[in-house]
Scaffold this active site. Structure first.
Site, PDB file in Angstrom:
ATOM      1  CD  GLU A1119      58.597   7.656  14.678  1.00  0.00           C
ATOM      2  OE1 GLU A1119      58.642   8.241  13.531  1.00  0.00           O
ATOM      3  OE2 GLU A1119      57.946   7.992  15.624  1.00  0.00           O
ATOM      4  NE  ARG A1123      60.746   9.719  12.174  1.00  0.00           N
ATOM      5  CZ  ARG A1123      61.230  10.439  13.163  1.00  0.00           C
ATOM      6  NH1 ARG A1123      62.521  11.016  12.739  1.00  0.00           N
ATOM      7  NH2 ARG A1123      60.773  10.599  14.457  1.00  0.00           N
ATOM      8  CG  ASP A1252      49.144  10.832  17.250  1.00  0.00           C
ATOM      9  OD1 ASP A1252      49.209   9.985  16.914  1.00  0.00           O
ATOM     10  OD2 ASP A1252      49.683  11.582  17.417  1.00  0.00           O
TER      11      ASP A1252
END
Length: 1488
Positions: A1119, A1123, A1252
């Site tokens: 993350e 980000r 994914d």
């Protein structure tokens, strides 16, 4: 004597042929056993799977040895020894006999009796020999050991076997012998083939899976087994050991021995007739069998689990508290029929609701499964762990309304003797969910009891002669309350009553504790520290009226015998006064000796506890009350006489047993019935009048109350007088409490004798025995302890006298020693006051343990300590008063010093409290000012809101007028066009009639038609552009600005905004640190939308406040990369501002320690201060996640590109190489990969969560490299081809979707996260031009259509978190479970709209995007930001109060670009990371 042929062809005398055949089992047959399975040559699976930790029964049978010709080999030491901690290795209990050829020594000389482990044996024979039953195989080669991520995967074990077999030629192996036991309590041992020295041993309970090589292959002579090394699942390592037999025919025998090692062995007492025996002639009978299932719920309190209260119809549970399910199953004997017998527990399951489908039951983690045989009956006790945070139990973790209940279903799957299929026993019960901090008054642990009737019929027995049954029906008899004997019996007729009245009665249920055994989690050394200083309510508990038929019979017989000896009914105790020599003469000691003779059987019964219904009569017999009937008559006279201690007695009565209904004050309540307080007052009054010398002694009301619960008041009075006079309790109150001080001195001596460390600690802290033991001696423990313990103590006191008090006191101190040793002076006294009594209010098991512990203390020195007391007292009178005063002065000085230290501590606490109070006052002033400012701001905001509403209404009206104007203009233009068309048609007809062929005129008409067509197209284009402009402005000026400004106002610097509560929010992925995630995530969106003022505001914060220095916390590597690193690099690429690059380097460097794993695969979490790294505890085997380790490439490659530091790119390219080279099944990439070995874990494949973005970054890494990274392209093409074959499916209704693959089983569910796949397929098809491009483009469009359908089928037009595809097709693309129905502002579907619009120009994608805008505005927009919703199918929606940072980074950015020009962030020049941060394509000049 028969001779047996060994595997090398020689003969071993003394053994039957069947023995050598290992039980007479034909190895060509298919054999299936439980637990586990072994499939022989005729079955292609050839695997043996065992659940071993559940089986620990001891099997003792003889050892059978088979030998195989020997051949010398070598093996390195590292191949044999494990790198893991193998724990303590016990010494061998039997010597391994190594024979290079079969021994000709008579077997009798080895002093072993041969038993065939495979044939039925009588119970006596089977358990006679103490020697372990095992088989020794010589001439076996050890090939080595390999790490194993999936210890139950036949594929992985076989792969390791093949690899080691091919790598180890004949001359490079180690010759060993292997001993395999025939009982699941044994140990597999490997010996050196030449010296027979022990190399390794593997307890059977640690072996998980066994596989042999495939028939007719090069590995046919090999076999392998996996085992666990470590003490628990978290730290365990799994290993695969591979061996090769020199004679391939021996492998089936090895597998047969493994079968015997894990075959169920029943205890002797069960085989003796309580279950179906293998040799029982009635084994084939069929019929009905009754089972009783006990359910108890436990909750975690301070790390320990305790039973929850149960009301009449429901359990009382607390939310957000870990729980355990405790189930006990026992079979009830039906007449003369044998018990069916329970093999083992197959699983413990639970689910919210009633009538739950089997597939919806959730399997609990097994904590323990133990078997016992109380009263000769088999009983299985199973405990499972219930994680309250699991989303599957959400309904059972939400506080219920005041009058509502929730239902739950609890089931246990049992393997029963002779039944191949597990049988499920399900209990449905109600529960009420309370807040986590809810506190209940003490309620005895209650269990839900349910009976089941199982109907079976006999089938063909197994090949070994074991009976087999088939389940016909399983019915429930409902909740059982048990038919109890409710009685208040006169013991004079007890013997006759037991022999006649109960002769034909139904069998009574068990006593108060229907499930015997140790309570779950019971540990005498448990930490019982309790911060709750509230006094414990006395009188807690009930007087049971339950008594079994067996108890009545036993007590009736022994009491009848005792009563027959009438001369023995004398006063139970008499006083003796032995004299001993003292320094100044003789001393007189006090002693009480029991006079009446007690039958030995009665002694044993009383020590185990007297049944409640019999206590009243037996207490009187033990005390000799029957020998003094005049006392009953005296009672009536005494209560009529005046007395002068009424106030003292009433004060005592008001605090006596307030926890019991019988002693509640009913005066003025209007309730009828016996008033316990009135009866108690009469008894205490009678005692005070009877004993005029002493009168009423404070605290006697507790003892009197305990007696009144079992007998009428006159009998209670008589018994209380006996206790006071005959048992010597009264003597403690006379002579200025001299005898009580003697008792304290004796107790001090006993503590010093039995608990010296505790005695030293109490002395050091200044705690004297009178500070805690006065109440014990004066009230006989009745004041604070629960009734069940009070009654049991009185049983022993009336039997053995006052000495019992010392034993119980020592037991209490011994059980609480750990807590007392860790407490100071105040803590010790507080513990005696509240903590110690509360300990025994929690479970009756602790009370039984206390009584048992008390019986272990011997009181041989009581007289010595009493003599010592007198001697000290006598000598003290002869000591110089000056010396006494000095000692007293020294003691007072020590006390004074201790008090001064305590005063200093209290002063410091007072100072600290004053400082805290000042701080609180300052905070109050600050909050008051903030409140006033907030109120003023609220007023201004309301005015601004009204102004904005007026402005919005004006703008809407203006747009409405403009739209009407454009529609009128469009209609006029269409009419003009129609007129021109008609005019042109008329001219053409006229020209035909006049046969005019003037080409110039015709060309003129054509030119006019083209002109008007072009004008219409321009008008349509202008209208579409106007609509697009409107959407752009809404996305930019309304949605983005609204989200950003509210975040800036209410949560600036926080990670995310809570728009409902107007506070900051931080998820665990950020390590609960304020890192401004929304600021960094939204920066490139602000820049792309042209919101320069907001962009500059964010830039200033990043420059001054964004840093990871000084943060000692774990953050998510994945993350933080997508980000923060991705967002900063995108800003650098768009603006060229070096500050953004420097911040990106700073954060990326903090992530680099996560790559320091043995394989280079990064860990999931990294500590920004220390660099320590670890994975999530919930990940399978502490593995890393595929989508996380594979989603670092774009950012780290670009970072190396702009900094020149190749370290970043080398790290991620190594990760990609490890994943590429790791063995894969069918080309699929599982979701879990071990950072230690670089190998994939459990076979779970997904294009949604956990998998994914790995596939996304393979394609985009190739695009980012300007199509030069051929490795990335190849991996992407191969992975998508394999993945599409495995998980891409079409439903009956024609919808395409991607499912999850778990262990070769498809779960027909598609995550919202997987909705990016539509764009991914289309993007790959557009740039990779090959034969499958058209197919992949169509699949991308189909998947995007399915995701749009999932939005369109909801009431809010927002997409659920995941949706399913059932077989009938009627509920396709719909969420089924509540845990799937939420929407958290996710962008994946809109991302696919954007990519497909750019690639196909199909207008429907913009229409779908506009629908998403409208749904977001209607249901997610709040006054102070945007929020996700908890259920997209329900209106009005309930918000989750979180504005995710990716809403600004992804959702709004993709919506804006969907309606923007293609040149704004062109797909040919930029690639988006998985957080929608655009990064430039290397070597391509961008237009941004």
């Amino acid at each position: 004597m028969a001779e047996a042929v060994c595997s090398n062809g020689s003969v071993m005398p003394g053994m039957d042929e069947d023995v050598t055949r290992l039980g007479g089992l034909d190895l060509a047959e298919n054999v299936q056993i439980d637990p586990g399975k072994i499939i022989t040559d005729s079955n292609p699976s050839q695997a043996m799977d065992f659940s071993l930790a559940e089986y620990q029964e001891i099997s003792t049978a003889d050892r059978v040895e088979c030998t195989i010709p020997e051949e010398k080999h070598t093996l390195s030491e590292t191949d044999v020894r494990s790198a893991a901690n193998v724990g303590n290795i016990e010494g061998r209990t039997d010597s391994a006999v190594s024979t290079k050829e079969c021994s000709s020594q008579p077997f009798s000389e080895v002093q072993k009796e041969v038993l065939d482990p495979g044939l039925p044996q009588s119970p006596d024979k089977l358990f006679e020999s103490p020697i372990e039953d095992s088989t020794l195989f010589n001439q076996v080669s050890y090939l080595g050991v390999a790490a194993c991520n999936a210890p139950r995967s036949e594929v992985e074990i076989t792969r390791s076997m093949i690899m080691l077999n091919h790598e180890k030629p004949e001359g490079d192996v180690y010759n060993v012998s292997i001993k395999i036991p025939h009982a699941n309590s044994g140990t597999v041992v490997i010996y050196d083939g030449e010296t027979q020295a022990e190399i390794r041993r593997f307890p059977v309970s640690k072996i998980i899976f066994c596989v042999k090589g495939g028939a007719n292959t090069a590995d046919a002579a090999c076999f392998a087994f996996t085992c666990m090394q470590g003490d628990n699942k978290e730290s365990a390592l799994f290993q695969c050991h591979v061996l090769r037999c020199h004679i391939p025919e021996a492998v089936p025998k090895v597998m047969r021995c493994f079968e015997l090692a894990f075959k169920r062995t029943r205890p002797k007492d069960v085989l003796d007739g309580n279950c179906i025996s293998l040799t029982d002639p009635s084994a084939g009978e069929s019929g009905r069998y009754t089972f009783e299932v006990f359910l108890e719920e436990l909750e975690s309190v301070d790390g320990n689990f305790y039973g929850v209260p149960k009301d009449k119809n429901f359990f009382k549970l607390r939310c957000d508290t870990d729980k355990r399910v405790h189930m006990t199953v026992q079979e009830i004997t039906n007449g003369n029929r044998k018990e069916l017998g329970i093999e083992r527990c197959f699983g413990l399951l639970i689910s919210p609701g009633k009538h739950v489908r089997d597939g919806d039951m959730q399997l609990l983690e097994m904590v323990s499964s133990t078997e016992s045989t109380p009263d000769g009956k088999q009983q299985l006790v199973i405990t499972g762990h219930w994680d309250s945070s699991d989303s599957a139990f959400e309904l059972l973790n939400v506080e219920t309304q005041l009058s509502s209940l929730v239902f739950m279903s609890v089931a246990v799957d049992l393997v029963l003797c002779g039944i191949l299929v597990p049988v499920r026993f399900t209990i449905e019960t109600a529960a009420k969910i309370y807040p986590k901090r809810e506190r209940f008054w003490y309620v005895p642990r209650k269990q839900l009891i349910k009976q089941f009737v199982l109907t079976v019929k006999a089938t063909e027995p197994s090949s070994s002669g074991e009976p087999r049954f088939e389940v016909v029906d399983l019915s429930s008899a409902g909740e059982q309350h048990k038919s109890r004997n409710l009685m208040n019996l006169n013991l004079n007729s007890l013997s006759n009553f037991a022999s006649s009245a109960l002769a034909g009665a139904a069998t009574a249920a068990t006593g108060r504790n229907s499930v015997p055994g140790t309570p779950d989690g019971f540990d005498d050394d448990s930490d019982w520290d309790d911060d709750d200083d509230e006094p414990v309510m006395s009188g807690s508990g009930e007087v049971s009226k339950e008594c079994t038929e067996a108890q009545l019979t036993n007590w009736g017989d022994v009491l009848s015998d005792w009563k027959a000896q009438k001369h023995d009914f004398l006063p139970p105790f008499t006083s003796e006064t032995p004299k001993v020599a003292g320094p100044n003469g003789t001393l007189t000691l006090s002693r009480r000796v029991r006079r009446s003779k007690i039958p030995r059987q009665l002694l044993n019964y009383v020590k185990d506890g007297i049944p409640d219904p019999l206590r009243g009569e037996i207490w009187q017999l033990l005390a000799g009350c029957d020998a003094d009937p005049e006392m009953l008559d005296n009672y009536r006279v005494l209560i009529a006489q005046p007395f002068f201690q009424e106030q003292v007695i009433e004060r005592d009565i008001s605090r006596t047993f307030p926890g019991h209904d019988f002693f509640k004050d009913r005066r003025g309540s209007g309730e009828r019935g016996i008033n316990g307080q009135e009866a108690l007052l009469k008894v205490c009054k009678a005692v005070s009048v009877y004993d005029k010398e002493v009168g009423y002694c404070q605290g006697l009301s507790f003892l009197a109350a305990a007696l009144l619960l079992h007998m009428p008041e006159e009998q209670a009075f008589a018994l209380l007088v006996k206790i006071l006079f005959d048992y010597g309790l009264r003597d403690l109150f006379v002579d200025d409490f001299q005898l009580l001080h003697i008792r304290f001195h004796q107790l001090d001596g006993l503590i010093q004798e039995h608990l010296p460390d505790l005695a030293a600690h109490l002395k050091e802290e200044g705690v004297e025995s009178h500070m805690f033991a006065s109440q014990w001696f004066l009230t006989l423990f009745t004041a604070k302890f629960p009734l069940y313990l009070v009654f049991h103590m009185l049983d022993l006191f009336l039997l053995c006298g006052l000495d019992t008090t010392f034993q119980v006191a020592l037991a209490l101190l011994s059980a609480a020693k750990k807590d007392l040793l860790s407490a100071d002076f105040e803590g010790i006294l507080r513990y005696f006051r509240t903590g110690l009594p509360r300990r025994y209010h929690k479970s009756e098991e602790f009370g039984r343990h206390l009584i048992h512990l008390a019986g272990t203390f011997k009181l041989k020195k009581l007289e010595k300590y009493e003599r010592q007391y007198y001697l000290l007292a006598e000598s003290s009178r002869n000591i110089d008063p000056t010396i006494l005063l000095k000692k007293e002065n020294h003691r007072l000085m020590e006390d004074n010093l201790r008090l001064e230290r305590e005063i200093d501590r209290l002063v410091m606490e007072k100072i600290q409290l004053s400082a805290d109070l000042d701080t609180v006052h300052e905070k109050i002033d600050t909050l008051s000012k903030n409140l006033k400012g907030a109120e003023e701001m609220l007023a201004d905001t309301e005015d601004e809101k009204k102004r904005m509403e007026t402005e919005a209404a004006r703008v809407k009206e203006m747009f409405k007028k403009e739209m009407l104007k454009w529609e009128r203009e469009n209609s006029r233009n269409l009419r003009i066009i129609e007129q021109y068309k008609l005019a042109a048609a008329g001219d053409a007809e006229e020209n035909c009639v006049t046969d005019s062929t003037d080409a110039g005129d015709v060309n003129g008409v054509d030119d006019d038609g083209d002109f008007y067509k072009n004008q219409v197209r321009e008008l349509e284009l202008s209208l579409a552009q106007t609509k697009v402009a409107l959407v752009e402005e809404q996305c930019k000026n309304q949605m983005m600005v609204h989200a950003w400004r509210n975040y800036a106002e209410f949560a600036w610097g926080e990670n995310e905004l809570r728009p409902v509560t107007r506070t900051g929010h931080s998820a665990g992925i950020f390590g609960k640190s304020k890192l401004g995630a929304t600021i960094v995530d939204a920066m490139d969106t602000l820049y792309i939308m042209g919101l320069s003022e907001e962009f500059e505001e964010g830039r200033k914060w990043i420059q001054s406040d964004l840093t990871l220095e000084g943060l000692n916390t774990y953050i998510s590597v994945f993350e933080t990369n997508i980000r923060f690193v991705g967002g900063l690099l995108s800003c650098y690429a768009l603006t060229g501002d070096e500050m953004f690059k420097e911040k990106a380097v700073h954060i990326a460097d903090k992530l680099l320690p996560a790559f320091n794993s043995p394989s280079g695969i990064p860990y999931a979490l990294v500590n920004t201060a220390t660099g320590a790294s670890r994975n999530y505890a919930w990940a399978s085997g502490s593995s890393s996640i595929l989508s996380e380790v594979g989603t670092l490439h774009l950012e780290f490659a670009y970072l190396s590109n702009i900094t020149g530091n190749v370290v970043y790119k080398e790290k991620v390219e190594h990760v990609r190489d490890v994943l590429k080279d790791a063995p894969k099944s069918k080309g699929l990439y599982p979701n879990y990969v071990s950072p230690k070995t670089g190998r994939f874990g459990q076979n779970h494949v997904s294009l949604g969560a956990l998998g994914d973005s790995f596939y996304e970054y393979l394609l985009k890494a190739w695009l980012q490299s300007n199509k030069t990274d051929v490795v990335a392209k190849t991996m992407y093409s191969d992975a998508m081809q394999a993945l599409s074959k495995a998980v891409l499916k079409v439903s009956r209704s024609g919808m395409y979707y991607v499912s999850d693959l778990k262990y070769d089983r498809l779960e027909h569910k598609m995550d919202h996260l997987a909705c990016f796949a539509g764009g991914l397929y289309a993007l790959g098809a557009h740039y990779i031009k090959d034969s499958s491009s058209e197919y992949y483009l169509r699949m991308g469009a189909e998947l995007t259509s399915t995701c749009h359908q999932s939005y369109d089928l909801t009431a809010s037009k927002l997409g659920p978190e995941s949706f399913r595809f059932e077989g009938d097709g009627k509920s396709d693309a719909k969420a089924i479970r509540n845990s799937e129905k939420y929407y958290i502002l996710r962008p994946e579907t809109i991302e696919s709209y954007f990519i497909l619009w750019r690639l196909t120009k199909d207008r429907k994608y913009r229409e779908w995007g506009w629908e998403a805008v409208q749904a977001l505005e209607e249901h997610c927009r709040l006054e102070h930001g945007y929020s996700g919703v908890k259920n997209v199918y329900s209106l009005p929606v309930i918000h989750d109060d979180v504005q995710q940072s990716f809403f600004l980074a992804e959702t709004l950015k993709y919506l804006y670009l969907l309606f923007s020009d293609d040149q704004l962030i062109s797909l040919d020049q930029w690639v988006f990371n998985t957080e929608a941060h655009p990064l430039p394509v290397f070597g391509v000049k961008s237009d941004a």
